[in-house]
Design an enzyme around this catalytic site. Structure first.
Site, PDB file in Angstrom:
ATOM      1  N   TYR A  90      73.185  73.112  86.545  1.00  0.00           N
ATOM      2  CA  TYR A  90      74.559  72.606  86.493  1.00  0.00           C
ATOM      3  C   TYR A  90      75.084  72.359  87.909  1.00  0.00           C
ATOM      4  O   TYR A  90      75.772  71.365  88.169  1.00  0.00           O
ATOM      5  CB  TYR A  90      75.464  73.597  85.759  1.00  0.00           C
ATOM      6  CG  TYR A  90      75.065  73.830  84.327  1.00  0.00           C
ATOM      7  CD1 TYR A  90      75.506  72.990  83.307  1.00  0.00           C
ATOM      8  CD2 TYR A  90      74.235  74.893  83.982  1.00  0.00           C
ATOM      9  CE1 TYR A  90      75.144  73.198  81.994  1.00  0.00           C
ATOM     10  CE2 TYR A  90      73.855  75.115  82.661  1.00  0.00           C
ATOM     11  CZ  TYR A  90      74.310  74.258  81.671  1.00  0.00           C
ATOM     12  OH  TYR A  90      73.928  74.459  80.371  1.00  0.00           O
ATOM     13  N   CYS A  91      74.749  73.264  88.815  1.00  0.00           N
ATOM     14  CA  CYS A  91      75.171  73.110  90.210  1.00  0.00           C
ATOM     15  C   CYS A  91      74.530  71.890  90.841  1.00  0.00           C
ATOM     16  O   CYS A  91      75.179  71.139  91.584  1.00  0.00           O
ATOM     17  CB  CYS A  91      74.806  74.359  91.009  1.00  0.00           C
ATOM     18  SG  CYS A  91      75.632  75.877  90.473  1.00  0.00           S
ATOM     19  N   ASN A  92      73.241  71.665  90.556  1.00  0.00           N
ATOM     20  CA  ASN A  92      72.556  70.517  91.141  1.00  0.00           C
ATOM     21  C   ASN A  92      73.162  69.210  90.652  1.00  0.00           C
ATOM     22  O   ASN A  92      73.318  68.259  91.433  1.00  0.00           O
ATOM     23  CB  ASN A  92      71.063  70.584  90.816  1.00  0.00           C
ATOM     24  CG  ASN A  92      70.367  71.700  91.571  1.00  0.00           C
ATOM     25  OD1 ASN A  92      70.712  71.988  92.711  1.00  0.00           O
ATOM     26  ND2 ASN A  92      69.406  72.340  90.940  1.00  0.00           N
ATOM     27  N   LEU A  95      76.342  68.701  92.605  1.00  0.00           N
ATOM     28  CA  LEU A  95      76.079  68.244  93.968  1.00  0.00           C
ATOM     29  C   LEU A  95      75.751  66.753  93.992  1.00  0.00           C
ATOM     30  O   LEU A  95      76.193  66.021  94.878  1.00  0.00           O
ATOM     31  CB  LEU A  95      74.929  69.049  94.571  1.00  0.00           C
ATOM     32  CG  LEU A  95      75.200  70.524  94.879  1.00  0.00           C
ATOM     33  CD1 LEU A  95      73.924  71.209  95.359  1.00  0.00           C
ATOM     34  CD2 LEU A  95      76.310  70.691  95.895  1.00  0.00           C
TER      35      LEU A  95
END
Length: 224
Positions: A90-92, A95
């Protein structure tokens, strides 16, 4: 497709156990329980909000060079994105969405940095995997995240789950504490005032980059 639509599509496949994930239902249930517990704790209500003053900080980039908020703010408004680490899909995706929005930010004279508790080699991996043109800073022990009201200690049952999944956060972060930041996004004016803040204890929910544009335009007008 919006960022949240992409996150929702990934989440649906992940929780359905589609290849290559093949995640047992018990794992999904444990993750849901931990998220619900964090939401119920009210931790997100303690995070910095619009109108607050942002704490100053100096953190290292992946090359070990110090980057200070004061130096960044001397150039113009600042967008900060706190994320969990390169291991978090989810973070990637977030980003990547921020990278796509970077030209709009730069037109408004805004700097963008991401902050994570992970070590420098993992930050370099984040940059490579997501083809980023903005810096990722390492936040040892989540100390800056704590100053923004984002740090939380993982419950023991979630730590046991991560260990079972070979997700070794102490190795990723160089820190034995098993803490994480709630994902948070902030727009900071040159005088240090928080103009926009979005914090969600549910790590599968992230704001759209465009949501920050009104605050960035206000900041650019003031700076001019």
């Amino acid at each position: 497709m919006t960022l949240q639509a992409k996150l929702d599509a990934f989440k649906a496949d992940f929780e359905a156990g589609k290849p290559p994930y093949n995640v047992p239902c018990s794992v999904i249930e444990t993750m849901h329980s931990a998220t619900a517990e964090l939401i119920a704790s009210g931790a997100a209500t303690k995070a910095l909000k619009a109108g607050d003053k942002a704490p100053s900080f100096t953190l290292q980039d992946p090359d070990g060079q110090p980057v200070s908020s004061a130096d960044l703010l001397a150039k113009g408004p600042l967008v900060l994105s706190f994320y969990r680490g390169v291991w978090c899909p989810y973070c990637n995706m977030e980003l990547q969405a921020l990278q796509a929005a970077l030209p709009e930010f730069e037109k408004l004279g805004t700097s963008l940095v991401a902050i994570s508790p992970q070590t420098a080699p993992n930050s370099r991996k984040s940059v490579r995997q997501n083809d980023l043109a903005f810096p990722i800073l390492s936040d040892p022990h989540n100390d800056v995240a704590a100053a923004f009201g984002l740090r939380f200690a993982m419950p023991d049952y979630l730590i046991d789950l991560y260990k079972g999944l070979k997700n070794d956060l102490p190795a990723f972060n160089g820190d034995p504490s098993w803490t994480l930041p709630m994902p948070g996004r902030f727009v900071i004016a040159q005088d240090g005032t928080v103009l926009y803040a979005e914090v969600n204890p549910d790590y599968t929910r992230r704001p759209e980059p465009k949501d920050m544009l009104p605050a960035l335009r206000r900041a650019a007008t003031v700076a001019a």
